[in-house]
Design a protein around this motif. Sequence first.
Motif, short mmCIF file in Angstrom:
data_model
loop_
_atom_site.label_atom_id
_atom_site.label_comp_id
_atom_site.label_asym_id
_atom_site.label_seq_id
_atom_site.Cartn_x
_atom_site.Cartn_y
_atom_site.Cartn_z
N VAL A 177 0.81 -1.04 0.00
CA VAL A 177 -0.01 0.08 0.02
C VAL A 177 0.97 1.21 0.00
CG1 VAL A 177 -1.69 1.34 1.31
CG2 VAL A 177 -1.66 -1.10 1.17
N LEU A 178 0.72 2.15 -0.97
CA LEU A 178 1.58 3.32 -1.03
C LEU A 178 0.66 4.41 -0.41
CD1 LEU A 178 2.82 3.12 -4.91
CD2 LEU A 178 3.88 1.98 -2.58
N GLY A 179 1.38 4.81 0.66
CA GLY A 179 0.54 5.91 1.45
C GLY A 179 -0.04 5.35 2.78
N ASN A 180 0.40 6.39 3.85
CA ASN A 180 0.04 5.92 5.15
C ASN A 180 -1.06 6.80 5.67
OD1 ASN A 180 2.27 7.53 5.30
ND2 ASN A 180 2.78 7.07 7.39
N PRO A 209 1.99 7.70 14.91
CA PRO A 209 0.74 7.04 15.12
C PRO A 209 0.41 6.14 13.92
CG PRO A 209 0.09 9.31 14.71
CD PRO A 209 1.74 9.55 14.77
N THR A 210 0.56 6.45 12.70
CA THR A 210 0.32 5.61 11.46
C THR A 210 1.47 4.50 11.35
OG1 THR A 210 1.86 6.86 10.11
CG2 THR A 210 -0.40 7.71 10.35
N ILE A 214 0.21 0.48 11.42
CA ILE A 214 0.74 -0.38 10.49
C ILE A 214 1.06 -1.86 11.18
CG2 ILE A 214 2.60 -0.77 8.77
CD1 ILE A 214 2.26 2.27 8.17
N GLU A 215 2.12 -1.34 11.95
CA GLU A 215 2.69 -2.65 12.78
C GLU A 215 1.68 -3.35 13.80
OE1 GLU A 215 7.36 -1.00 12.62
OE2 GLU A 215 6.17 -0.87 14.49
N GLU A 216 0.82 -2.72 14.27
CA GLU A 216 -0.25 -3.58 14.94
C GLU A 216 -0.97 -4.51 14.19
OE1 GLU A 216 -2.17 -4.22 18.62
OE2 GLU A 216 -0.57 -3.16 18.27
#
Length: 353
Positions: A177-180, A209-210, A214-216
């Motif tokens: 996914v490109l973009g957080n 926070p993003t 992502i890692e969660e």
Amino acid sequence: MNAIAIKAGRSSPEVIDVDVPDPDDGEALVRTLRVGIDGTDFEVLEGNHGGFPDGEDYQILGHEAVGVVDDPNGTDLEEGQLVVPTVRRPPDGSNDYFERGEPDMAPPDACLERGIDGAHGFMSEYFTSPAEYLIPVPTAFAETGVLVEPMSNTAKALEHAFASRSMFDWEPDTVLVLGNGPLGLLTLAMLDSTVDRSYCLGRRDRPDPTIDVIEELDATYVDSRETPVSEFAGVHEPADLVFEATGYAKHAYETVDALAPNGVGVLLGLPGDWTFDIDGGRLHRELVLENKALLGSVNSHVRHFESATESLERLPDWFLERIITDTYAPSEVDDAFTDDDDRIKTVVEFDTL
């Protein structure tokens, strides 16, 4: 009633007083609960996208909304029913795209977009809409229903991606996914249970926070300053599906390098004009010899909103609690439209259940 609008010649939104709209035949009156803010709203404010309704010197903003039916006005909807509105409407009656039930496939000159192009949006205490463009959602969505519209765009993009591979057995194992931003994170969460490995690319430093979200989600954060999209496959692995949500024009072409054979890149971002050099011959060969595909996708329609509603019901509570980070009253319009990297999703709250 209060509404948040942009006036001609201005670049900042403000609260204005407008009449409560009267629903026409076939329309319902909806009391607005919440309206989300996204990148398209800022493009409208900057004058880079969309346009005012004909004959108006202002535009009411907002295209991500959830509300309560206040007056069904003889439609099949019920008073008190929670609904999410779709965005596109036919200009001057109807046309073939709307008659076929495909407004999301209409070119810009064959549609209006509420809060974006040629039609007032939903960022007001009340709005009206034809009942056919109001999607009933569970009462539990009173706070999170603003996520249905952006998720519907992902639902459509994924539908098109799978349709492009429908001639053979295609089950993507890896997604990039490109973009957080909010759309990227929502897409990552929607795909979480369907792929083996997922990656999300951004340009942020820790702590952020993003990146935590992502890692969660057990995805891998990719910093584009360290690993550009064109180098992603060599550093990590080729992706079966690349979902572009940045509006960064080079990513459209770098996506070809990131894709695995038979992979699909879906482009949703809207870049500005930018001329740069690419090796078109090499990219052309990659697309042909490795059966790769690039496709663009914009907007969505009723079935995509319905699909997004089902997906929203499946998202974990912790994710929903962390994706909507900031809630403002209409009177706090300046704060609501302040750009801040500590925010993920900002909403304006007009009312509650």
